[in-house]
Design a protein around this motif. Structure first.
Motif, mmCIF file in Angstrom:
data_model
loop_
_atom_site.group_PDB
_atom_site.id
_atom_site.type_symbol
_atom_site.label_atom_id
_atom_site.label_comp_id
_atom_site.label_asym_id
_atom_site.label_seq_id
_atom_site.Cartn_x
_atom_site.Cartn_y
_atom_site.Cartn_z
ATOM 1 N N GLN A 58 0.719 -1.304 0.240
ATOM 2 C CA GLN A 58 -0.184 -0.083 0.153
ATOM 3 C C GLN A 58 0.873 1.233 0.229
ATOM 4 O OE1 GLN A 58 -2.637 -0.418 3.295
ATOM 5 N NE2 GLN A 58 -3.942 -1.972 2.494
ATOM 6 N N MET A 59 2.235 1.385 0.648
ATOM 7 C CA MET A 59 3.071 2.472 0.929
ATOM 8 C C MET A 59 3.444 2.612 -0.448
ATOM 9 S SD MET A 59 4.547 2.038 4.398
ATOM 10 C CE MET A 59 5.459 3.381 4.113
ATOM 11 N N MET A 60 3.887 1.461 -1.402
ATOM 12 C CA MET A 60 4.388 1.774 -2.594
ATOM 13 C C MET A 60 3.643 2.268 -3.486
ATOM 14 S SD MET A 60 6.585 -1.728 -2.785
ATOM 15 C CE MET A 60 7.267 -1.717 -4.684
ATOM 16 N N ILE A 61 2.512 1.805 -3.554
ATOM 17 C CA ILE A 61 1.246 2.434 -4.302
ATOM 18 C C ILE A 61 1.015 4.118 -4.177
ATOM 19 C CG2 ILE A 61 -1.305 2.268 -4.909
ATOM 20 C CD1 ILE A 61 -0.878 -0.824 -4.646
ATOM 21 N N ALA A 62 0.985 4.117 -3.017
ATOM 22 C CA ALA A 62 0.703 6.000 -2.375
ATOM 23 C C ALA A 62 1.789 6.533 -2.807
ATOM 24 C CB ALA A 62 0.434 5.730 -1.047
ATOM 25 N N GLN A 63 3.004 5.992 -2.652
ATOM 26 C CA GLN A 63 4.193 7.007 -3.214
ATOM 27 C C GLN A 63 4.367 7.348 -4.689
ATOM 28 O OE1 GLN A 63 7.731 4.818 -1.690
ATOM 29 N NE2 GLN A 63 7.184 5.319 0.462
#
Length: 287
Positions: A193-198
């Protein structure tokens, strides 16, 4: 029913203490099954359990199912129930969890014991069918209790408490392993989820070449031309050009009619070019 634990003090046991303390005594039997009971002990409690499991076994027998055979390994540490061929442990009933053991005097083939399950803390009654050894197996379990109790008194209760602590730690380790696996799964989901948000919304279009109003790439005279590959698959050699010759805006060499050979033009045009060359030479001479 007959309790194996309530033996007379002057009655001798059939096995040596070393056999049960350092090894185990093995018996073969048929396993009718196990069922939950309300009380940890009692003749009526096991009698009801035996009736229930016998009825279930008759139904399964009418359906063509055979009573499974098992191997019992009895020691001062407990009763293990194994598959007689593969030796795989099906149930491991620790001795301090067994609260009642009895053989049926009305049916000398049947013997049973009640054990408290280590996970559910429920009391389970295990029922077996042995044609010749039901009473002997019951007495062997009773002897194991007697030896374990003596060892408990000699060690001051430390040995049993140590085994309880080890069992508790093993259960705690299993719970922690399950919890650790769940946390790893949650961490993996959060990382995704963090990789998608960045990733910025328009990041995929930032490297696109700018175009004009007609969605055409503007022409640049400095853009290198990529030669097409030759028919044999290899790249064609670059044309040999003079480095001191000036080129026009499009990278082409300027046309000079006076530098062309005589065979490049028809005779009438070539004669006019020769005349213009002579006049050009005369003019430059007088200058």
């Amino acid at each position: 029913m007959n309790r194996a634990f309530n033996r007379k003090k002057d009655k001798s046991w059939m096995h040596t203490p070393e056999a049960l303390a350092k090894h185990f005594i093995a018996y073969n039997s048929k396993f009718l099954g196990k069922t939950e009971v309300d009380q940890p002990k009692g003749t009526e409690v096991v009698r009801d359990a035996v009736r229930k499991l016998k009825f279930q076994r008759h139904i399964k027998k009418s359906e063509g199912q055979k009573i499974p055979k098992v191997e019992l390994q009895i020691s001062i540490y407990g009763v293990k129930i194994l598959d007689p061929k593969s030796k795989e442990v099906q149930y491991n009933c620790q001795l301090h969890r067994i609260s009642f053991c009895a053989d049926d005097k009305t049916d000398k083939r049947i013997f049973t014991f009640i054990c408290k399950d280590s996970e559910s803390n429920k009391h389970l009654c295990y029922v077996f069918d042995s044609e010749k050894c039901a009473e002997e197996i019951t007495l062997t379990i009773g002897q194991a209790f007697d030896l374990a109790y003596k060892k408990f008194l000699e060690s001051g209760g430390k040995d049993v408490e140590t085994r309880k602590q080890i069992a508790g730690l093993q259960k705690r380790i299993q719970d922690l392993e399950v919890e650790n696996s769940e946390l790893k799964t949650q961490l993996h989901v959060l990382e995704e989820q963090m990789m998608i948000a960045q990733v910025p919304p328009g990041d995929g279009m930032s490297s696109k070449t700018p175009t004009d109003i007609f969605d055409m790439v503007p022409f640049s005279p400095v853009t290198p031309l990529i030669p097409l590959p030759a028919s044999n698959g290899s790249a064609p050699p670059p044309p040999a050009r003079s480095t001191d010759m000036r080129k026009d805006l499009f990278g082409a060499e300027p046309f000079d009619p006076f530098t062309c050979g005589a065979a490049d033009f028809p005779p009438d045009i070539q004669s006019k070019l020769d005349e213009m060359q002579r006049q050009r030479w005369r003019g430059s001479k007088w200058d």
